[in-house]
Write an enzyme that holds these catalytic residues in place. Structure first.
Site, short mmCIF file in Angstrom:
data_model
loop_
_atom_site.label_atom_id
_atom_site.label_comp_id
_atom_site.label_asym_id
_atom_site.label_seq_id
_atom_site.Cartn_x
_atom_site.Cartn_y
_atom_site.Cartn_z
N THR A 22 0.80 -1.22 0.00
CA THR A 22 0.00 0.00 0.00
C THR A 22 0.83 1.27 0.00
O THR A 22 1.94 1.30 0.55
CB THR A 22 -0.91 0.01 1.26
OG1 THR A 22 -1.38 1.33 1.48
CG2 THR A 22 -0.18 -0.43 2.51
N GLU B 56 0.27 3.59 1.86
CA GLU B 56 0.40 3.99 3.27
C GLU B 56 1.82 3.74 3.78
O GLU B 56 2.23 4.31 4.79
CB GLU B 56 -0.61 3.23 4.14
CG GLU B 56 -2.02 3.75 4.03
CD GLU B 56 -2.19 5.17 4.58
OE1 GLU B 56 -1.96 5.37 5.78
OE2 GLU B 56 -2.54 6.06 3.81
N TYR C 12 -1.57 0.08 11.04
CA TYR C 12 -1.87 -0.61 9.78
C TYR C 12 -0.65 -0.56 8.86
O TYR C 12 -0.21 -1.60 8.34
CB TYR C 12 -3.08 0.07 9.11
CG TYR C 12 -3.26 -0.28 7.66
CD1 TYR C 12 -3.87 -1.49 7.28
CD2 TYR C 12 -2.84 0.58 6.63
CE1 TYR C 12 -4.04 -1.82 5.93
CE2 TYR C 12 -3.01 0.26 5.29
CZ TYR C 12 -3.62 -0.94 4.94
OH TYR C 12 -3.78 -1.26 3.62
N LYS D 62 1.77 -3.52 7.45
CA LYS D 62 1.93 -3.75 6.01
C LYS D 62 3.41 -3.65 5.59
O LYS D 62 3.82 -4.20 4.59
CB LYS D 62 1.09 -2.74 5.23
CG LYS D 62 -0.41 -3.07 5.23
CD LYS D 62 -0.75 -4.18 4.23
CE LYS D 62 -2.25 -4.40 4.11
NZ LYS D 62 -2.61 -5.41 3.11
P1 NDP Z 1 -11.59 -4.56 2.21
O1 NDP Z 1 -11.53 -4.02 3.58
O2 NDP Z 1 -12.75 -4.21 1.32
O3 NDP Z 1 -11.53 -6.16 2.29
C1 NDP Z 1 -10.72 -6.81 3.22
C2 NDP Z 1 -10.97 -8.30 3.12
O4 NDP Z 1 -10.17 -8.97 4.11
C3 NDP Z 1 -12.43 -8.71 3.42
O5 NDP Z 1 -12.75 -9.80 2.59
C4 NDP Z 1 -12.35 -9.15 4.87
O6 NDP Z 1 -13.36 -10.07 5.24
C5 NDP Z 1 -10.99 -9.85 4.85
N1 NDP Z 1 -10.42 -10.06 6.18
C6 NDP Z 1 -10.26 -9.16 7.18
N2 NDP Z 1 -9.70 -9.75 8.25
C7 NDP Z 1 -9.51 -11.05 7.92
C8 NDP Z 1 -8.97 -12.17 8.62
N3 NDP Z 1 -8.55 -12.08 9.87
N4 NDP Z 1 -8.93 -13.35 7.97
C9 NDP Z 1 -9.38 -13.47 6.70
N5 NDP Z 1 -9.91 -12.46 6.00
C10 NDP Z 1 -9.96 -11.25 6.60
O7 NDP Z 1 -10.22 -4.16 1.49
P2 NDP Z 1 -9.94 -3.82 -0.06
O8 NDP Z 1 -10.60 -4.82 -0.91
O9 NDP Z 1 -10.17 -2.38 -0.28
O10 NDP Z 1 -8.36 -4.00 -0.11
C11 NDP Z 1 -7.78 -5.27 -0.38
C12 NDP Z 1 -6.36 -5.29 0.15
O11 NDP Z 1 -5.58 -4.29 -0.46
C13 NDP Z 1 -6.24 -5.06 1.65
O12 NDP Z 1 -5.17 -5.87 2.11
C14 NDP Z 1 -5.88 -3.59 1.77
O13 NDP Z 1 -5.16 -3.37 2.95
C15 NDP Z 1 -5.02 -3.43 0.53
N6 NDP Z 1 -5.01 -2.11 -0.08
C16 NDP Z 1 -6.20 -1.51 -0.40
C17 NDP Z 1 -6.20 -0.30 -1.06
C18 NDP Z 1 -7.47 0.39 -1.42
O14 NDP Z 1 -7.40 1.59 -1.72
N7 NDP Z 1 -8.59 -0.30 -1.46
C19 NDP Z 1 -4.91 0.37 -1.44
C20 NDP Z 1 -3.74 -0.39 -1.06
C21 NDP Z 1 -3.81 -1.58 -0.42
P3 NDP Z 1 -14.83 -9.57 5.74
O15 NDP Z 1 -15.59 -9.22 4.47
O16 NDP Z 1 -15.35 -10.73 6.45
O17 NDP Z 1 -14.60 -8.36 6.59
P1 GDR Z 2 -6.82 5.70 3.70
O1 GDR Z 2 -8.34 5.87 3.25
O2 GDR Z 2 -6.61 6.01 5.12
O3 GDR Z 2 -6.01 6.49 2.70
O4 GDR Z 2 -6.59 4.14 3.52
P2 GDR Z 2 -9.57 6.63 3.93
O5 GDR Z 2 -10.58 6.74 2.85
O6 GDR Z 2 -9.98 5.97 5.20
O7 GDR Z 2 -8.96 8.06 4.29
C1 GDR Z 2 -8.44 8.92 3.28
C2 GDR Z 2 -8.17 10.29 3.88
O8 GDR Z 2 -9.42 10.91 4.20
C3 GDR Z 2 -9.33 11.50 5.48
N1 GDR Z 2 -10.66 11.61 6.10
C4 GDR Z 2 -11.45 10.58 6.47
N2 GDR Z 2 -11.30 9.25 6.35
C5 GDR Z 2 -12.30 8.45 6.79
N3 GDR Z 2 -12.19 7.12 6.66
N4 GDR Z 2 -13.42 8.96 7.41
C6 GDR Z 2 -13.60 10.30 7.56
O9 GDR Z 2 -14.62 10.74 8.09
C7 GDR Z 2 -12.58 11.15 7.05
N5 GDR Z 2 -12.44 12.51 7.00
C8 GDR Z 2 -11.28 12.76 6.42
C9 GDR Z 2 -8.40 10.56 6.26
O10 GDR Z 2 -7.88 11.22 7.41
C10 GDR Z 2 -7.36 10.26 5.19
O11 GDR Z 2 -6.38 11.25 5.16
C11 GDR Z 2 -7.10 3.44 2.38
C12 GDR Z 2 -7.36 2.00 2.81
O12 GDR Z 2 -8.04 1.33 1.76
C13 GDR Z 2 -6.06 1.28 3.10
O13 GDR Z 2 -6.33 -0.10 3.33
C14 GDR Z 2 -5.11 1.44 1.91
O14 GDR Z 2 -3.89 0.83 2.19
C15 GDR Z 2 -4.92 2.91 1.59
O15 GDR Z 2 -6.17 3.49 1.32
C16 GDR Z 2 -4.04 3.11 0.37
#
Ligand code: NDP
Ligand code: GDR
Length: 365
Positions: A135, A137, A159, A163
């Site tokens: 990520t 992050e 987190y 990672k």
């Molecule tokens: P989501 O939060 O939508 O999905 C996370 C998944 O992980 C869900 O299926 C959840 O299951 C499962 N999970 C959580 N805890 C466990 C556990 N203990 N054992 C098995 N499964 C588990 O994430 P995204 O699809 O958005 O992201 C996918 C991956 O990419 C994640 O690893 C995230 O950190 C990473 N990532 C995401 C980005 C983004 O912008 N979306 C950017 C960069 C990295 P359940 O549905 O039951 O909760």
């Molecule tokens: P991020 O995504 O932390 O980048 O992680 P998120 O959408 O949670 O936050 C993005 C930015 O928005 C600001 N923010 C808020 N965020 C949330 N969730 N709720 C609020 O009310 C709010 N107001 C402002 C946050 O402070 C932050 O700066 C996501 C996840 O998908 C991670 O798993 C992944 O690794 C990174 O993106 C890349």
């Protein structure tokens, strides 16, 4: 097109898991996924892919499991003998990781190690390719703008620190045991399937509800944070492509364009044709037929992060050159899609309320 490849996706019930499963099924893969046992249904994103267990030519198979359970992971991997493993499972919410740091480390850091160890224990190093969901992050308090594969890491949350371990253990198992392991350093990617508590979806969902008079105010944290937002559907294709190369490597996937949270809100309001009042009130409650043309956005410090990642902007040149990366869905199209789906949900909710049916409570997070 039928191909004999088997893929195992952890986190298949999440946003990326759902898009990746769809993508791999279209490519002819047999797709296995690990889902957690939950007290209520957690498969809404993949229900359309479900195949009856009695169907003979099933190509979509779910297994109960958890990234905190080594024996379970070893058993599933032994049973499936996958050609590719996509490790998408994670406690993926940055703010929540401050409340659950140990659990986040257990799943996001050690969970990755457990899968790599399973590959090794089962002697699958030469057969099974491994994708790790890394990520942006990791860059945290950024040391360089824009960020590339060589920008130093500076994680700013439990987190991101978890990672970081997962990133390096993937590199280490590649170098030590010759496992084909790749890190996709993906910047934020969104979609109508995005979890409701991430900022983009929280905004589109709330503003759609405000448009239909179901809600008055949207409470958010840091409006000045800047992110490089892409579409999840484009990004999962890159996850697959990383595993199709001659040599394993790590890649930044991003759009190279950055917006602030405030700009995201403004863009959504423009699509919905509503004006923004950054504080105060002024919306009259007039029932289902009333559509508001104004929304209130208020800052609530409870959503501030102890250590914030203020700005992220990726440079995807390496992925462009080596993987042919070219995002297809623009920022405007992403917003349009998210609003369209969230308006449908808001309309269903308004209709239920109008008919006197109970609707779900909406927790602000
Ligand atoms: P989501 O939060 O939508 O999905 C996370 C998944 O992980 C869900 O299926 C959840 O299951 C499962 N999970 C959580 N805890 C466990 C556990 N203990 N054992 C098995 N499964 C588990 O994430 P995204 O699809 O958005 O992201 C996918 C991956 O990419 C994640 O690893 C995230 O950190 C990473 N990532 C995401 C980005 C983004 O912008 N979306 C950017 C960069 C990295 P359940 O549905 O039951 O909760
Ligand atoms: P991020 O995504 O932390 O980048 O992680 P998120 O959408 O949670 O936050 C993005 C930015 O928005 C600001 N923010 C808020 N965020 C949330 N969730 N709720 C609020 O009310 C709010 N107001 C402002 C946050 O402070 C932050 O700066 C996501 C996840 O998908 C991670 O798993 C992944 O690794 C990174 O993106 C890349």
């Amino acid at each position: 097109m039928i191909n004999k490849k088997k893929a195992l996706i952890t986190g298949i019930t999440g946003q990326d898991g759902a898009y990746l499963a769809e993508f791999l099924l279209e490519k002819g893969y047999e797709v296995h996924g690990i889902k957690r046992r939950a007290s209520s249904f957690n498969t809404s994103r993949i229900d359309h892919l479900y195949q009856e267990p009695h169907q003979s030519d099933r190509r979509f198979i779910l297994h109960y499991g958890d990234l905190t359970d080594s024996t379970n992971l070893i058993r599933i991997i032994q049973e499936v003998q996958p050609h590719e493993i996509y490790n998408l499972a994670a406690q993926s919410h940055v703010a929540v990781s401050f409340s659950t740091p140990e659990y986040t480390a257990n799943v996001d850091a050690l969970g990755t190690l457990r899968i790599l160890e399973a590959i090794r224990i089962l002697n699958l190093e030469k057969q099974t390719r491994f994708y790790q969901a890394s990520t942006s992050e990791l860059f945290g308090k950024v040391q360089e703008i824009p960020q590339t594969e060589t920008t130093p890491f500076y994680p700013r949350s439990p987190y991101a620190v978890a990672k970081l371990y997962a990133y390096w253990i993937t590199v280490n198992y590649r170098e030590a045991y010759g496992i084909y392991g790749c890190n996709g350093i993906l910047f934020n990617h969104e979609s109508p399937l995005r979890g409701e508590t991430f900022v983009t979806r929280k905004i589109t969902r709330a503003l759609a509800r405000i448009k239909l008079g179901l809600q008055e105010c949207l409470y958010l944290g840091n409006l000045n944070a800047k992110r490089d937002w892409g579409h999840a559907q484009d990004y999962v294709e890159m996850q697959w492509l990383m595993l199709q190369q001659d040599e394993p490597d790590d890649y930044v996937i991003a759009t190279g364009i950055q917006y602030s949270v405030r700009e995201f809100i403004e863009a959504v309001c423009q699509h919905l044709d509503i004006s923004i009042q950054w504080q105060g009130s002024g919306i009259e409650e007039k029932g289902y037929e009333k559509r508001t043309d104004q929304c209130i956005v208020a800052v609530d410090p409870r959503y501030f992060r102890l250590t914030e990642v203020e700005t992220l902007l990726g440079d995807p040149s390496k992925a462009k050159q080596k993987l042919g990366w070219q995002p297809r869905i623009s920022f405007e199209q992403l917003i349009e899609q998210m609003i369209k789906e969230d308006l449908k949900l808001a309309e269903q909710e308004a209709f239920c309320q109008w008919k006197g049916f109970k609707t779900f409570k909406h927790y602000e997070e």
